[in-house]
Enzyme design. Structure first.
Site, mmCIF file in Angstrom:
data_model
loop_
_atom_site.group_PDB
_atom_site.id
_atom_site.type_symbol
_atom_site.label_atom_id
_atom_site.label_comp_id
_atom_site.label_asym_id
_atom_site.label_seq_id
_atom_site.Cartn_x
_atom_site.Cartn_y
_atom_site.Cartn_z
ATOM 1 N N ASP A 32 37.472 1.032 1.567
ATOM 2 C CA ASP A 32 36.623 1.267 0.399
ATOM 3 C C ASP A 32 37.489 1.834 -0.723
ATOM 4 O O ASP A 32 38.304 2.733 -0.482
ATOM 5 C CB ASP A 32 35.508 2.257 0.774
ATOM 6 C CG ASP A 32 34.406 2.324 -0.255
ATOM 7 O OD1 ASP A 32 34.707 2.574 -1.447
ATOM 8 O OD2 ASP A 32 33.241 2.143 0.114
ATOM 9 N N GLN A 95 21.816 0.848 -2.575
ATOM 10 C CA GLN A 95 22.664 -0.334 -2.440
ATOM 11 C C GLN A 95 23.160 -0.716 -3.830
ATOM 12 O O GLN A 95 22.379 -0.858 -4.760
ATOM 13 C CB GLN A 95 21.900 -1.506 -1.817
ATOM 14 C CG GLN A 95 22.782 -2.713 -1.558
ATOM 15 C CD GLN A 95 22.056 -3.853 -0.855
ATOM 16 O OE1 GLN A 95 20.861 -3.813 -0.632
ATOM 17 N NE2 GLN A 95 22.810 -4.883 -0.525
ATOM 18 N N HIS A 101 26.544 -4.780 3.917
ATOM 19 C CA HIS A 101 27.760 -4.102 4.334
ATOM 20 C C HIS A 101 27.434 -2.804 5.053
ATOM 21 O O HIS A 101 26.386 -2.199 4.839
ATOM 22 C CB HIS A 101 28.717 -3.838 3.167
ATOM 23 C CG HIS A 101 28.139 -3.060 2.036
ATOM 24 N ND1 HIS A 101 27.227 -3.585 1.137
ATOM 25 C CD2 HIS A 101 28.375 -1.791 1.627
ATOM 26 C CE1 HIS A 101 26.916 -2.662 0.232
ATOM 27 N NE2 HIS A 101 27.601 -1.567 0.519
ATOM 28 N N HIS A 103 29.099 0.909 5.913
ATOM 29 C CA HIS A 103 30.146 1.896 5.633
ATOM 30 C C HIS A 103 30.531 2.566 6.950
ATOM 31 O O HIS A 103 29.657 2.980 7.711
ATOM 32 C CB HIS A 103 29.637 2.994 4.687
ATOM 33 C CG HIS A 103 29.345 2.524 3.316
ATOM 34 N ND1 HIS A 103 30.243 2.695 2.272
ATOM 35 C CD2 HIS A 103 28.259 1.906 2.791
ATOM 36 C CE1 HIS A 103 29.713 2.198 1.167
ATOM 37 N NE2 HIS A 103 28.510 1.710 1.464
#
Length: 138
Positions: A32, A95, A101, A103
């Site tokens: 990230d 979001q 996705h 995390h």
């Protein structure tokens, strides 16, 4: 948003640079760029899917398995004390990229300042029971 406008589709396709951590037939995991802690990474399905409500079960299972594998890996490799697996579904749930996705956020006791996004407090038992009855699938 179309797939051609999706930043995560661009990352999966290699058109947008990323630091790849893992890849298999169905999933792609990368670091990230706005990490909550050291080792924060994302796991995405290679096939574009908007969110949790739309992802096919096979892709969801693959992302979950990759997330678990990488959670173990960050705990072992980075000496993390724990890990959060977080998915946000919809704008109201924070979001910001509309490609499903997960995390993977390593946690470090006394070494990170992350907090829960709400303060857990006891709810009304009767209201909880009533809502549970409304939600019961059997």
């Amino acid at each position: 948003m179309s797939q051609s406008d999706c930043v995560f589709c661009g990352i999966v396709a290699g058109a947008i640079p990323s630091t790849r951590v893992f890849e298999d037939e169905r999933t792609y995991a990368f670091m990230d760029l706005a990490p909550a802690s050291e080792g924060h990474l994302l796991v995405v399905p290679k096939a574009h899917t908007k969110n949790l409500l739309e992802i096919p079960a096979e892709d969801l299972a693959a992302v979950a398995a990759t997330g678990q594998r990488l959670a173990r890996h960050v705990v072992e490799t980075l000496d993390a004390d724990g890990v959060n697996l977080i998915n946000s579904c919809g704008e109201a749930a924070w979001q910001t990229v509309f490609h499903f996705h997960l995390h993977v956020i390593p946690r470090y006791a006394g070494r990170d300042d992350l907090t829960l996004p709400w303060v857990p407090t006891p709810g009304d038992p009767e209201a909880i029971k009533a809502t549970g009855e409304r939600l019961a699938l059997v």
